[in-house]
Design an enzyme around this catalytic site. Structure first.
Site, PDB file in Angstrom:
ATOM      1  N   THR A 325       0.828  -1.210   0.000  1.00 22.79           N
ATOM      2  CA  THR A 325       0.000   0.000   0.000  1.00 22.79           C
ATOM      3  C   THR A 325       0.861   1.258   0.000  1.00 22.79           C
ATOM      4  OG1 THR A 325      -0.122   0.245   2.393  1.00 22.79           O
ATOM      5  CG2 THR A 325      -1.736  -1.228   1.390  1.00 22.79           C
ATOM      6  N   CYS A 326       0.207   2.388  -0.257  1.00 23.54           N
ATOM      7  CA  CYS A 326       0.923   3.662  -0.312  1.00 23.54           C
ATOM      8  C   CYS A 326       1.129   4.272   1.063  1.00 23.54           C
ATOM      9  CB  CYS A 326       0.171   4.639  -1.205  1.00 23.54           C
ATOM     10  SG  CYS A 326      -0.009   4.017  -2.873  1.00 23.54           S
ATOM     11  N   ASP A 327       0.785   3.517   2.101  1.00 25.02           N
ATOM     12  CA  ASP A 327       0.907   4.043   3.455  1.00 25.02           C
ATOM     13  C   ASP A 327       2.291   3.731   4.028  1.00 25.02           C
ATOM     14  OD1 ASP A 327       0.683   4.791   6.048  1.00 25.02           O
ATOM     15  OD2 ASP A 327      -1.191   3.725   6.431  1.00 25.02           O
ATOM     16  N   SER A 328       2.906   4.722   4.661  1.00 23.36           N
ATOM     17  CA  SER A 328       4.275   4.538   5.147  1.00 23.36           C
ATOM     18  C   SER A 328       4.351   3.571   6.331  1.00 23.36           C
ATOM     19  CB  SER A 328       4.873   5.886   5.545  1.00 23.36           C
ATOM     20  OG  SER A 328       4.103   6.456   6.577  1.00 23.36           O
ATOM     21  N   ASN A 364      -6.596   0.220  -0.077  1.00 23.48           N
ATOM     22  CA  ASN A 364      -5.896   0.601  -1.303  1.00 23.48           C
ATOM     23  C   ASN A 364      -6.238  -0.353  -2.475  1.00 23.48           C
ATOM     24  OD1 ASN A 364      -2.444   1.942  -1.409  1.00 23.48           O
ATOM     25  ND2 ASN A 364      -4.399   2.874  -1.828  1.00 23.48           N
TER      26      ASN A 364
END
Ligand SMILES: *Cc1c(COP(=O)(O)O)cnc(C)c1O
Length: 384
Positions: A325-328, A364
């Protein structure tokens, strides 16, 4: 008849990924059977009700039932799964202490008789069903040592148990016995023993007052498994429990609600490298499964799964494994020692059967892992 396969062998993992794609959760029903038998052996005379919550999957449910086990259902969805599989309702209890009227009616419609309650409001919900339902009263024994202390959210204080039983008796609601759950992945069995001893006292008093049939004690779950960190071996974990059970009043049916222990070691997660980047001197490998997927257990269940690459050749160096996902926050592990990997290489997470896929999301729009169950039929196996 398909040949027995060991799904944890690299060649079989590659074949299954070739057939079903990735990410996968490969569930080995033979290992579920082995876990069931292991627990049954160290808890003789205890009926094992598999709690569906850690892996609510048909293959797990079928395997436990075929092995002679029972089920612990907690939601309408779990009731529907058991019903769809044709499980006999007499082999099921419903253990959620807080239920809507609809949950109760659905479970009763399926044929479940035994429910759990831990407070006066919940006991009153059964006043309309005195002919069709009976209760286990859930007692709380706080367990700050457990990784997940389940006695904070549920259960009545031992000092309130008899009043609750008296209320049930006044309403004509049958009380079948007591239950507790000391918390999941217990570090040792001290809490189980303390709880069994306390319940023995309560049962004696309640029987003297004739507050119900009181022929059942449900000792819950909590049986631990090894992750990256080893847990106590199940035989020595259960020895003090057996000793405590031997001190109970006679003519008690003892049941347990194991979840994690039955399915945890029976599955591996398989994720593929989607891409890689070299950042600050380390390889970052981006997998198609992560913290919002099967590795959600690292967040919710505080578990650390043993992780390895299927490829074993090449010099190992500290790497980062990240989710898709684009989450850090979606980083599975930092500084894992791995050989150089390429796109499509596979990463294996072990002991990933419990509280992993079950709590995964599709954040996502990354799909949850596909569950592939192998060795579904004892002796025949190999079937997916
Ligand atoms: C989650 C749960 C279980 C299973 O617990 P494990 O620690 O996984 O064995 C059993 N009973 C109840 C009521 C639960 O909520």
């Amino acid at each position: 008849m398909k040949p027995f396969i060991d799904p944890f062998e690299p060649a079989h993992v590659r074949r299954l990924v070739g057939e079903f794609g990735s990410p996968l959760l490969i569930v080995d029903c033979e290992r579920i059977r082995a876990q069931y038998r292991k627990l049954a052996r160290v808890l003789p005379g205890v009926d094992l009700h598999y709690a569906l919550k850690p892996l609510p999957h048909a293959a797990a449910v079928r395997t436990v039932i075929d092995a002679g086990g029972f089920l612990d259902l907690a939601t309408t969805g779990e009731v529907q799964l058991a019903a769809a599989l044709g499980v006999a309702p007499e082999r099921c209890i419903h253990s959620h202490p807080i239920k809507t009227g609809r949950d109760i009616r659905n479970a009763l419609h399926f044929g479940v008789r035994t429910f759990v309650a831990d407070n006066p409001d919940e006991v009153r919900k059964f006043a309309r069903f005195t002919e069709r339902a009976e209760l286990l009263l859930r007692i709380s024994f706080r367990s700050p040592g457990a990784v997940c202390d389940l006695s904070r959210k549920f259960g009545c204080d031992p000092s309130e148990a008899l009043d609750l039983a008296r209320l049930a008796a006044d309403l004509g609601v049958g009380v079948r016995g007591l239950s507790f759950h000391v918390g999941s992945q217990a570090p040792n069995s001290g809490k189980h023993v303390e709880a069994i001893d306390a319940c023995a006292q309560l049962l004696r008093t309640a029987r003297r007052e004739q507050l119900g049939v009181l022929d059942t004690l449900d000792i819950g779950g909590g049986f631990p498994i090894s992750y990256a960190q080893k847990s106590q071996e199940i035989g020595s974990f259960c020895a003090p429990i057996r000793a405590a059970l031997a001190r109970l009043p006679r003519r008690l049916r003892i049941i347990a609600e194991p979840g994690r222990f039955i399915v945890g070691p029976a599955a591996i997660g398989v994720a593929a490298v989607m891409g890689r980047a070299r950042r600050e001197g380390r390889w970052w490998y981006y997998l198609d499964d992560g913290l919002y997927g099967s590795y959600s257990g690292q967040m919710y269940d505080h578990a650390r799964y043993p992780i390895e690459a299927l490829r074993s050749t090449g010099e190992r160096s500290p790497c980062v494994l990240a989710g898709p996902t684009c989450d850090s926050i979606d980083v599975i592990a930092e500084n894992v020692m791995l050989p150089p990997l390429r796109c499509g290489d596979l990463i294996i997470g072990r002991a990933m059967g419990a509280y992993t896929w079950a709590s995964a999301s599709e954040f996502n729009f990354f799909p949850k892992a596909t569950v592939v169950a192998v060795n579904a039929h004892a002796g025949d196996a190999g079937s997916v």
